[in-house]
Write an enzyme that holds these catalytic residues in place. Structure first.
Site, mmCIF file in Angstrom:
data_model
loop_
_atom_site.group_PDB
_atom_site.id
_atom_site.type_symbol
_atom_site.label_atom_id
_atom_site.label_comp_id
_atom_site.label_asym_id
_atom_site.label_seq_id
_atom_site.Cartn_x
_atom_site.Cartn_y
_atom_site.Cartn_z
ATOM 1 N N ASN A 9 -4.803 33.568 -26.471
ATOM 2 C CA ASN A 9 -4.738 33.320 -27.903
ATOM 3 C C ASN A 9 -4.355 34.640 -28.578
ATOM 4 O O ASN A 9 -5.178 35.544 -28.665
ATOM 5 C CB ASN A 9 -6.123 32.828 -28.389
ATOM 6 C CG ASN A 9 -6.200 32.705 -29.897
ATOM 7 O OD1 ASN A 9 -5.193 32.785 -30.589
ATOM 8 N ND2 ASN A 9 -7.418 32.522 -30.412
ATOM 9 N N LYS A 11 -3.703 35.260 -31.631
ATOM 10 C CA LYS A 11 -4.164 35.390 -33.019
ATOM 11 C C LYS A 11 -3.021 35.948 -33.890
ATOM 12 O O LYS A 11 -1.854 35.666 -33.614
ATOM 13 C CB LYS A 11 -5.432 36.231 -33.077
ATOM 14 C CG LYS A 11 -6.488 35.716 -32.078
ATOM 15 C CD LYS A 11 -7.834 36.282 -32.246
ATOM 16 C CE LYS A 11 -8.761 35.689 -31.198
ATOM 17 N NZ LYS A 11 -10.127 36.134 -31.333
ATOM 18 N N HIS A 96 -10.880 26.645 -33.683
ATOM 19 C CA HIS A 96 -11.280 28.006 -33.297
ATOM 20 C C HIS A 96 -12.278 28.545 -34.328
ATOM 21 O O HIS A 96 -12.159 28.258 -35.514
ATOM 22 C CB HIS A 96 -10.043 28.910 -33.213
ATOM 23 C CG HIS A 96 -10.370 30.239 -32.627
ATOM 24 N ND1 HIS A 96 -10.934 31.253 -33.369
ATOM 25 C CD2 HIS A 96 -10.255 30.706 -31.358
ATOM 26 C CE1 HIS A 96 -11.140 32.301 -32.573
ATOM 27 N NE2 HIS A 96 -10.743 31.990 -31.349
ATOM 28 N N GLU A 98 -12.575 31.247 -35.785
ATOM 29 C CA GLU A 98 -12.007 31.974 -36.933
ATOM 30 C C GLU A 98 -11.441 30.999 -37.966
ATOM 31 O O GLU A 98 -11.440 31.289 -39.157
ATOM 32 C CB GLU A 98 -10.940 32.970 -36.436
ATOM 33 C CG GLU A 98 -11.613 34.159 -35.755
ATOM 34 C CD GLU A 98 -10.822 34.783 -34.619
ATOM 35 O OE1 GLU A 98 -9.606 34.580 -34.536
ATOM 36 O OE2 GLU A 98 -11.457 35.481 -33.799
ATOM 37 N N GLU A 168 -16.774 28.904 -26.901
ATOM 38 C CA GLU A 168 -16.625 30.300 -27.314
ATOM 39 C C GLU A 168 -17.783 30.684 -28.236
ATOM 40 O O GLU A 168 -17.732 30.411 -29.443
ATOM 41 C CB GLU A 168 -15.315 30.481 -28.076
ATOM 42 C CG GLU A 168 -14.080 30.132 -27.292
ATOM 43 C CD GLU A 168 -12.849 30.837 -27.860
ATOM 44 O OE1 GLU A 168 -12.233 31.574 -27.112
ATOM 45 O OE2 GLU A 168 -12.555 30.659 -29.049
ATOM 46 N N GLY A 174 -14.308 38.925 -29.670
ATOM 47 C CA GLY A 174 -13.789 40.192 -30.197
ATOM 48 C C GLY A 174 -14.833 41.281 -30.329
ATOM 49 O O GLY A 174 -14.571 42.328 -30.912
ATOM 50 N N SER A 214 -14.520 37.748 -25.219
ATOM 51 C CA SER A 214 -14.503 39.036 -24.512
ATOM 52 C C SER A 214 -14.353 38.897 -23.000
ATOM 53 O O SER A 214 -14.979 39.641 -22.243
ATOM 54 C CB SER A 214 -15.748 39.864 -24.874
ATOM 55 O OG SER A 214 -15.756 40.164 -26.257
HETATM 56 P P1 PGA Z 1 -11.604 37.662 -27.425
HETATM 57 O O1 PGA Z 1 -11.198 36.353 -28.231
HETATM 58 O O2 PGA Z 1 -11.185 37.482 -25.998
HETATM 59 O O3 PGA Z 1 -10.845 38.786 -28.113
HETATM 60 O O4 PGA Z 1 -13.082 37.832 -27.574
HETATM 61 C C1 PGA Z 1 -11.332 35.075 -27.638
HETATM 62 C C2 PGA Z 1 -10.889 34.006 -28.618
HETATM 63 O O5 PGA Z 1 -11.171 34.129 -29.814
HETATM 64 O O6 PGA Z 1 -10.247 33.014 -28.241
#
Ligand code: PGA
Length: 253
Positions: A9, A11, A96, A98, A168, A174, A214
């Protein structure tokens, strides 16, 4: 069909030159290495057609990061399932965290998006997961149960089998803080048992459930080795070819 999947992803990262470069690197990598998993990317929607043109033999799955719950019309800034289908995208992320946090996305909206994606022959990757406060309050199993039921349990068994789920935990996205393999496995098994209770074990066993939050080269293999974890949704570590390749290789024995 339950399969192992590593999905990146991206982003809101990379300009067009950088995006093209990473897409090329990924194609070269796929041509030269036998991956033991499906490899998918979700670049910004602006670059989806570029990815689709480059991956003309479907070596790599091409996903949007989000799409509208509506069919078409006056929804400025949105893209539709029909548009994704028309460029032969593989699917889309839905829900997601976010999108939930910054754009007020609800599970009711996710339910509509998942259905719309399926109606257009797209694969939805439905994301869920608890916040840190919910985890601290011991509500994680309940939260994930409610999210899963509300977004997915109006689907038929045949429809559900085409959905990929990504667990997640919001506190691990993140942040550099990863759920332990045992913590992730607990929730993955929980999601699978909820599906089994409603749709039967056979359906539950066919659904790929990815872990996200992560995932890095040094923890991917251990996370992917858990019995109910079928791969990962990768954010930060999907932006560098070397890191992403090592995560893909988490499925190599
Ligand atoms: P990350 O994000 O690997 O940077 O923690 C995962 C995601 O949001 O899909």
């Amino acid at each position: 069909m339950r399969k192992n999947i590593v999905a990146g992803n991206w982003k809101m990262n990379k300009n067009v030159i950088e995006a093209q470069q990473l897409m090329f690197q990924l194609l070269e990598y796929k041509k030269n290495n036998a991956a033991n998993c499906e490899v998918w990317i979700a670049p910004p929607s602006l670059y989806l057609m570029m990815a689709r043109d480059l991956y003309e033999n479907n070596e790599i799955g091409v996903f949007a990061q989000d799409m509208s719950e509506h069919e078409s019309g006056a929804y400025t800034g949105e893209i539709s399932a029909g548009m994704l289908e028309s460029i032969e995208a593989t699917g889309t992320l839905v829900g997601h965290s976010e999108r939930r946090q910054y754009h007020g996305e609800t599970d009711a909206a996710c339910n509509k998006k998942v259905k719309r994606a399926l109606d257009m022959g797209l694969t939805p990757i439905y994301c869920n997961g608890e916040t840190l406060d919910q985890r601290k309050a011991g509500q994680h199993l309940e939260v994930v149960k409610n999210q899963t039921e509300e977004a997915l349990f109006t689907l038929s068994a045949e429809e559900l089998k085409k959905v990929v789920i990504a667990y997640e935990p919001v506190w691990a996205i993140g942040t550099g803080e990863t759920a332990s393999p045992e913590q992730a496995q607990e929730i993955h098994a929980h999601i699978r048992s909820l599906i089994a209770a409603k749709y039967g074990q056979e359906v539950a066993d066919e659904i790929s459930i990815l872990y996200g939050g992560s995932v890095k080269p040094d923890n991917a293999k251990e996370i992917f080795s858990q019995p109910d974890i079928d791969g990962g949704l990768i954010g930060g570590a999907a932006l560098k070819m070397d890191d992403f390749a090592k995560i893909i290789e988490g499925f190599n024995s």
